[in-house]
Design an enzyme around this catalytic site. Structure first.
Site, short mmCIF file in Angstrom:
data_model
loop_
_atom_site.label_atom_id
_atom_site.label_comp_id
_atom_site.label_asym_id
_atom_site.label_seq_id
_atom_site.Cartn_x
_atom_site.Cartn_y
_atom_site.Cartn_z
N TYR A 35 37.03 40.29 44.51
CA TYR A 35 36.72 41.81 44.57
C TYR A 35 34.88 41.72 44.76
O TYR A 35 34.40 40.46 44.60
CB TYR A 35 36.78 42.59 43.45
CG TYR A 35 36.00 42.18 42.34
CD1 TYR A 35 34.89 43.11 41.84
CD2 TYR A 35 36.17 41.22 41.24
CE1 TYR A 35 34.33 42.94 40.69
CE2 TYR A 35 35.50 40.78 40.22
CZ TYR A 35 34.30 41.71 39.99
OH TYR A 35 33.62 41.57 38.82
N ARG A 54 30.34 36.91 50.59
CA ARG A 54 30.43 36.37 49.49
C ARG A 54 32.12 36.63 49.28
O ARG A 54 32.88 35.67 48.53
CB ARG A 54 29.61 36.95 48.07
CG ARG A 54 29.98 36.01 47.00
CD ARG A 54 28.88 36.42 45.88
NE ARG A 54 29.09 37.88 45.53
CZ ARG A 54 28.33 38.28 44.63
NH1 ARG A 54 27.29 37.63 43.99
NH2 ARG A 54 28.41 39.43 44.10
N LYS A 153 34.58 35.16 42.87
CA LYS A 153 34.52 36.61 42.24
C LYS A 153 36.06 37.01 42.29
O LYS A 153 36.21 37.56 42.97
CB LYS A 153 33.54 37.39 42.84
CG LYS A 153 33.13 38.54 42.02
CD LYS A 153 31.75 39.19 42.72
CE LYS A 153 31.40 40.45 42.09
NZ LYS A 153 30.77 40.18 40.61
#
Length: 303
Positions: A35, A54, A153
């Protein structure tokens, strides 16, 4: 509140109470998901491109095929946002590996589920910037890279949730985790900076930290301002004896800290170096928003 939230599941809009995914989704079962979070200024999502980049890096590290390009996801977010008549909002995109029979084998999953949330950004008390905030160090160890790299993440956030409980116990707004050597790493949702004798200090990227988008931006601004920077390990005791401390995150920007473990740091509000960096951040923000308005044009208009 419900009226100020909109959720898109695989491109389809839902009111929050109607948004559903299967109980067999691997994001729900195992945290097998990635996420990103970004905030908008007006209708521009700040630094959306590096956030999505990212997200792709996170997906690559868990062998999750996102099935679209970075540009596709950026366009999808802005197109969905056109249906949301709110400005200055919080956006979260979460992509799970999908549904399948219960089991650890990734091959059990069907196809990814893409969920995008839009809601009002939580209002931050102006006193936080005027007076500084309280943080606490935690003995909760940050997941080491060899176990679960913090640069992924992911939807598996229990390490951070448990650490945040330590902040709640002492009425602090953030909990700072340590590594296996007992050195400071990062907060549960932020990166941390210390200033000592005019030098800006922050834990290095090999210290089991997420390489924050705002962290990277602040380091670049410090270089432009010719502020000495040292990426190095510091102990909780050294953090308590800093001249200045501040946190960085996408939603809170540059946030001054006035209490570490209930010990006072400097004067209330922003110290001189924190103030310089916060001002430079605002200047960069204004320039970014202007360029994004030119780049994305019609996609920024609500329908």
């Amino acid at each position: 509140m419900k009226q100020s939230i909109k959720v898109f599941v695989n491109g389809k809009p839902f009111a929050p109470e109607d948004a559903k995914i299967s109980v067999f989704d691997r994001g729900f079962l195992f945290g097998d998901a990635v996420y990103e979070v970004a905030r908008s200024y007006g209708r521009v999502f700040f630094e959306l491109e590096p956030h999505i980049r990212r997200m792709f890096n996170s997906a690559e590290m868990i062998a999750l095929d996102l099935q679209q390009s970075e540009d596709d996801y950026i366009r999808d977010i802005y197109r969905a946002y056109q249906t949301v008549p709110l400005e200055n909002i919080y956006m979260r995109i979460q992509i799970t590996r999908g549904e399948g029979t219960i089991g650890l084998n990734m091959a059990n999953a069907s196809k990814p589920n893409v969920i995008i949330y839009f809601r009002h950004l939580d209002k931050i008390d102006p006193k936080w910037y005027e007076e500084g905030v309280a943080i606490a160090t935690s003995q909760r160890m940050r997941n080491p890279k060899r176990a679960l790299d913090p640069n992924i993440k992911s939807g598996n956030y229990l390490n951070n949730v448990l650490a945040f409980m330590d902040a709640v116990k002492v009425k602090a707004i953030e909990s700072i985790m340590v590594n296996s050597q007992g050195l400071i790493t990062e907060g549960t949702t932020s990166n941390i900076f210390s200033v000592k004798n005019g030098v800006l200090i922050t834990p290095p990227v090999d210290f089991d930290i997420l390489q924050g988008i705002t962290r990277k931006l602040v380091l670049g601004l410090a270089k432009d301002l010719k502020i000495p920077v040292r990426e190095a390990g510091i102990t909780p005791a050294e953090l308590e004896n800093s001249d200045e401390v501040f946190l960085t995150s996408s939603t809170r920007e540059v946030l001054p800290v006035h209490w570490v473990n209930q010990k006072t740091i400097g004067s209330p509000g922003m110290g001189p170096i924190t103030k310089q960096l916060a001002a430079a951040y605002k200047d960069y923000l204004r320039g970014y928003v202007k360029k994004a308005e030119e780049k994305y044009g019609a996609l920024l208009q609500a329908k």
